[in-house]
Design a protein around this motif. Structure first.
Motif: not given
Lengths: 94, 207
Positions: B68-69, A40, A48, A22, A88, A25, B197-198, B42, B205-207, A44-45, B65, B200-202, A32, B61, B53, A51, B57, A35
């Motif tokens: 996730t918890v 970021n 993650a 937690i 990639f 998280t 877990i992956f 990706s 979160l990621i901006h 985050a990766m 969040f 959520f950020p993807l 993030t 979030v 991006h 975790k 938004q 800016q």
């Protein structure tokens, strides 16, 4: 029959792992929300993945189970990373 | 040792390590299924950075969040139910499983409101509003609905598995001497957590 000793994780241990997850998280959300551009995504990766590693090792018990499980998971993840790298290389240098 | 044959036939075959090996092999297929989707995400993100991006938004979030918890706690309670089983506490095992199921329901309720808000705003696959947006937006929301939807299906399957495990524990067929089913059901639940877990950020979160 030869019984190997089963490792029993304590409740406190699970609770501690949960608190770590937690906290991580919360840290990702905090990082993030600022800016920082490409950093970021990297941050985050990394968090993650940390975790995920904690869940795999402690909740999914890989740390205490027979070594074969850890070996198999590592192998599969390694193959997955190779696929990502190849994809990639293709997109970045096309 | 003539009576060996009869004792063997009365004993059911039980091989917890073998069962776990099978479960892990299945989990690998699930990991690679979502892994492939993460690569698709990706690549599209790499090709449409600006649209991803901005679309990013749109997502809430806070709900992400909270969910996730919730999943992290439910993973811990499943792990604790195994601890309770190993200590021979059947009642506590069942309580932990029930808490896990309850958290799964809360997760799905959150998801319902989250998706509901998007759909209310006219954002859903194939909607007129979405089709009027750029290619990158369509891809982002297409992946968002597909990946979180596929994950939600896994939550539902996980719940069915945990209910089955719960019944077996109640019947005493899963007990301190043979609890591989509980462990493997737990592994599936942790997998669902692992994927989120992956996700959520993807997505959030990621901006």
């Amino acid at each position: 029959m030869e019984e190997h000793k089963t490792h029993i994780s304590s409740y406190g241990n699970h609770l501690f792992v949960l608190l770590c997850l937690i906290t991580l998280t919360t840290i990702t959300v905090a990082i993030t929300s600022v800016q920082l551009g490409a950093f970021n995504t990297t941050a985050a990766m990394i968090i993650a993945s940390t975790k995920a590693a904690i869940v795999l090792l402690y909740f999914m018990h890989l740390k205490f189970d027979e070594k074969i499980f850890r070996f198999m998971v590592t192998l599969v993840l390694a193959i997955y990373v190779v696929v990502i790298v190849i994809t990639f290389f293709d997109y970045l240098y096309r | 040792m003539e009576h060996n044959a009869t004792t063997l036939s009365t004993h059911e075959h039980y091989d917890p390590v073998g069962a776990k090996l099978g479960m892990w092999l299945f989990i690998f297929t699930e990991m690679l299924l979502f892994g492939a989707l993460f690569i698709v995400y990706s690549v599209y993100r790499y090709r449409h950075p600006v649209e991803f991006h901005l679309a990013n938004q749109e997502l809430n979030v806070t709900i992400g969040f909270i969910n996730t918890v919730i999943l992290l706690i439910s993973s811990a309670t499943v792990a604790m139910s195994i601890t309770a089983m190993q200590k021979g506490n059947k009642k506590l095992t069942m309580i932990f499983l029930l808490i896990t199921l309850l958290l799964a329901v809360v997760f799905l309720i959150n998801k319902y409101f989250e998706w509901g808000a998007k759909i209310h705003h006219g954002i859903y696959p194939g909607s007129e509003f979405l089709l009027s947006l750029s290619h990158g937006d369509i891809l982002f929301f297409g992946l968002y609905f597909f990946m979180t939807g596929l994950h939600a299906i896994h939550i539902i399957v996980g719940m069915v598995i945990l209910i089955w495990v719960f019944v077996r524990v109640k019947q005493g067929r899963v007990n301190i001497n043979r609890y591989a089913l509980l462990e493997n059901g737990g592994l599936y639940w942790h997998l669902v957590d692992l994927i989120w877990i992956f996700l959520f950020p993807l997505f959030y979160l990621i901006h």
